[in-house]
Design an enzyme around this catalytic site. Structure first.
Site, PDB file in Angstrom:
ATOM      1  N   GLY A 119       0.826  -1.197   0.000  1.00 25.51           N
ATOM      2  CA  GLY A 119       0.000   0.000   0.000  1.00 25.51           C
ATOM      3  C   GLY A 119       0.864   1.253   0.000  1.00 25.51           C
ATOM      4  CB  SER A 120       4.074   2.003   1.670  1.00 24.94           C
ATOM      5  OG  SER A 120       3.680   1.520   2.921  1.00 24.94           O
ATOM      6  CE1 TYR A 146       1.596   3.868   9.175  1.00 23.24           C
ATOM      7  CE2 TYR A 146       0.655   2.628   7.348  1.00 23.24           C
ATOM      8  CZ  TYR A 146       1.703   2.885   8.205  1.00 23.24           C
ATOM      9  OH  TYR A 146       2.882   2.166   8.088  1.00 23.24           O
ATOM     10  CG  ASP A 249      -5.066   4.458   1.205  1.00 21.72           C
ATOM     11  OD1 ASP A 249      -5.266   3.256   0.959  1.00 21.72           O
ATOM     12  OD2 ASP A 249      -4.164   4.846   1.988  1.00 21.72           O
ATOM     13  CD  GLU A 250     -11.851   1.843  -1.852  1.00 21.83           C
ATOM     14  OE1 GLU A 250     -12.040   0.778  -1.266  1.00 21.83           O
ATOM     15  OE2 GLU A 250     -12.757   2.669  -2.087  1.00 21.83           O
ATOM     16  CB  VAL A 251      -4.237   0.309   1.133  1.00 25.55           C
ATOM     17  CG1 VAL A 251      -3.320  -0.740   1.753  1.00 25.55           C
ATOM     18  CG2 VAL A 251      -3.550   0.973  -0.055  1.00 25.55           C
ATOM     19  CE  LYS A 252      -5.780  -1.502   8.140  1.00 25.42           C
ATOM     20  NZ  LYS A 252      -5.706  -1.022   9.529  1.00 25.42           N
ATOM     21  CB  THR A 306      13.973  -5.263  -9.868  1.00 23.70           C
ATOM     22  OG1 THR A 306      14.927  -4.207  -9.842  1.00 23.70           O
ATOM     23  CG2 THR A 306      14.483  -6.398 -10.739  1.00 23.70           C
TER      24      THR A 306
HETATM   25  C1  LIG Z   1      -5.247   2.815   4.450  1.00 25.95           C
HETATM   26  C2  LIG Z   1      -3.847   2.299   4.318  1.00 25.95           C
HETATM   27  N1  LIG Z   1      -3.074   2.762   3.322  1.00 25.95           N
HETATM   28  C3  LIG Z   1      -1.822   2.331   3.156  1.00 25.95           C
HETATM   29  C4  LIG Z   1      -1.260   1.421   4.021  1.00 25.95           C
HETATM   30  C5  LIG Z   1       0.132   0.940   3.818  1.00 25.95           C
HETATM   31  O1  LIG Z   1       0.121  -0.351   3.321  1.00 25.95           O
HETATM   32  P1  LIG Z   1       1.384  -1.310   3.470  1.00 25.95           P
HETATM   33  O2  LIG Z   1       1.630  -1.487   4.925  1.00 25.95           O
HETATM   34  O3  LIG Z   1       0.994  -2.547   2.746  1.00 25.95           O
HETATM   35  O4  LIG Z   1       2.513  -0.627   2.795  1.00 25.95           O
HETATM   36  C6  LIG Z   1      -2.025   0.925   5.074  1.00 25.95           C
HETATM   37  C7  LIG Z   1      -1.437  -0.036   6.034  1.00 25.95           C
HETATM   38  O5  LIG Z   1      -1.870  -0.187   7.144  1.00 25.95           O
HETATM   39  C8  LIG Z   1      -3.347   1.366   5.223  1.00 25.95           C
HETATM   40  O6  LIG Z   1      -4.136   0.916   6.213  1.00 25.95           O
END
Ligand SMILES: Cc1ncc(COP(=O)(O)O)c(C=O)c1O
Length: 449
Positions: A119-120, A146, A249-252, A306
């Site tokens: 996600g980062s 975050y 940001d839909e990561v979580k 890579t």
């Molecule tokens: C909403 C959100 N975005 C980004 C991230 C970062 O993801 P990652 O830890 O996989 O890099 C997180 C991780 O907790 C998150 O909750």
């Protein structure tokens, strides 16, 4: 030898080895959870004990720990072209994954995909590309959010654990509308108050200087906060009015967790750029940013890694998407989530520590408070609840600036019986904490964020 003693020795031994060789800088520990295997929604710890994982490794284990379709797809890719990546060749599964994501991600017009590992990196890349594509210097983001642990993603975050991080020079933070702890404190319409604050921030700096608004549709690490209805559409309307890109940001909370593929779909908005991570890889390092071709093609060799877009992680992502469709996981997440929320709300009638139960689908938060009237965050009590629940066989962690919100993001495949078990254990753990049966020593080293 007593079997129990031998088992304890194994877990203790693994914890000791970990302390010796793995640096503290990558640890965020809430309990002495170990793992030597997994099956379904359970991890098997070093003592051979089955632990129901109600965190799903922070949502990454979207299919649980032993999905056969996932395992076969990953093993097949690993046995065939493990190293091949999108950087300097064209692995077919990677292109197929991008096609599948484009078919599911919200958005319109000509769009393209960037693939990464976390996600980062997805958020960092999205922000960098948006900056270049728009030529605008500012980013509007939210206090408490975050967005990652790399320099670029931390720079646009507002999380309490990242005060050490260098902020993006154009970052402007505004409060996220929290219905339980209203940041404006005036009792007025919360969505309207938050949007008015955003209007003021845009006006102060000039809306034409903002490249993007970076928002989580449900703020997760900031405290599992679901904004009031109308807030996200209001935000999207402002972005459209000022030519600002909406970066979601839909990561979580994305990838089916809240009942729809993207959580923002519940509010009917279409962000310009969406990032996915965690659950999309089913536990393997995979992330994606989906956005307008003008952003994703803004420069060549601009965000390269890579092994990004490698065939093994692409196969994992394709297997996750296939299982989501086959098992109708968004609908199951909605159903199991409703069951979990109802169980937790029932518990609240008995357990004074529960101040609020909130969230959507299988992204739920239990806000623990010392005093329901004052809503005083109960961080120590949350830490004790987590440690005690693990002793009783259920794992989860906590979020929020005061580390007082138990976060429940189990595998989307979690069963009805497992949800019942989780509620029972959370209730028992809370009862023990309320009765003072969990000593301070039990949470030494597990202070939270
Ligand atoms: C909403 C959100 N975005 C980004 C991230 C970062 O993801 P990652 O830890 O996989 O890099 C997180 C991780 O907790 C998150 O909750």
């Amino acid at each position: 030898m007593d079997v129990g003693t031998a088992r304890e020795t194994e877990a203790a031994g693994l914890l000791e080895r970990d302390a010796r060789v793995i640096g503290a800088i990558e640890k965020l520990r809430f309990s002495p959870l170990t793992a030597v295997g997994g099956e379904g929604s359970e991890l098997i710890d070093a003592d051979g004990r089955r632990v129901l994982d109600m965190s799903g490794t922070w949502g990454a284990a979207s299919l649980g720990y032993s999905d056969p379709v996932f395992a076969e797809a990953v093993a097949g890719a690993a046995a065939s072209m493990a190293g091949a990546s999108i950087l300097s060749s064209v692995p077919e599964p990677t292109v197929r994954l991008a096609e599948e994501l484009l078919a599911r991600a919200p958005g319109s017009g000509e769009r393209k995909v960037w693939l990464g590992h976390s996600g980062s990196d997805a958020n960092e890349t999205a922000v960098r590309a948006i900056e270049i594509a728009t030529g605008r210097p500012r980013m509007l983001a939210f206090e408490g959010a975050y967005h990652g642990g790399t320099s670029g993603s931390m720079a646009v975050s507002g999380h309490s654990s990242q005060e050490h991080a260098k902020a993006h020079p154009g970052r402007v933070l505004v409060p996220y509308p929290d219905p339980y702890r209203d940041p404006f404190g005036d009792g007025d319409d919360l969505a309207a108050a938050a949007l008015a604050r955003i209007d003021a921030a845009l006006a102060e700096h000039g809306p034409e200087t903002f490249a993007a608004v970076l928002v989580e549709p449900i703020m997760s690490d900031g405290g599992l906060i679901e904004p009031p209805s109308g807030f996200l559409p209001g935000l999207a309307a402002r972005c459209a009015r000022h030519g600002i890109l909406l970066l979601c940001d839909e990561v979580k909370v994305g990838v089916g967790r809240t009942g729809t593929f993207a959580a923002c779909a519940a509010e009917g908005i279409e962000p310009d750029v969406v990032t996915f991570g965690k659950g999309i890889g089913g536990g393997l390092p995979l992330s994606a940013a989906v956005g307008p071709a003008a952003v994703m093609d803004c420069a060549t060799s601009f965000a390269i890694q890579t092994t990004a877009g490698n065939a093994v992680c692409a196969a994992a992502g394709l297997a996750v998407l296939a299982r989501i469709d086959e098992l109708d996981l968004p609908a199951r997440a909605a159903e199991r989530g409703a069951q979990l929320a109802a169980g937790l709300r029932e518990l609240a009638a008995e357990r004074e520590l529960i101040g609020d139960v909130r969230g959507r689908g299988l992204a739920l938060g239990v806000d623990l408070v010392r005093d329901r009237e004052a809503r005083t965050p109960a961080g120590t009590e949350a830490a004790k609840t987590i440690v005690r629940a693990l002793e009783l066989g259920v794992a989860f962690f906590c979020v929020g600036p005061e580390s007082n919100v138990l976060e429940l993001t189990p595998p989307l495949t979690v069963t009805e019986a497992e949800i019942d078990r989780a509620v029972e254990v959370i209730g028992a753990a809370l009862a023990d904490v309320e009765a003072g049966r969990v000593p301070d020593a039990a949470i030494e080293g597990y202070a939270g964020w």
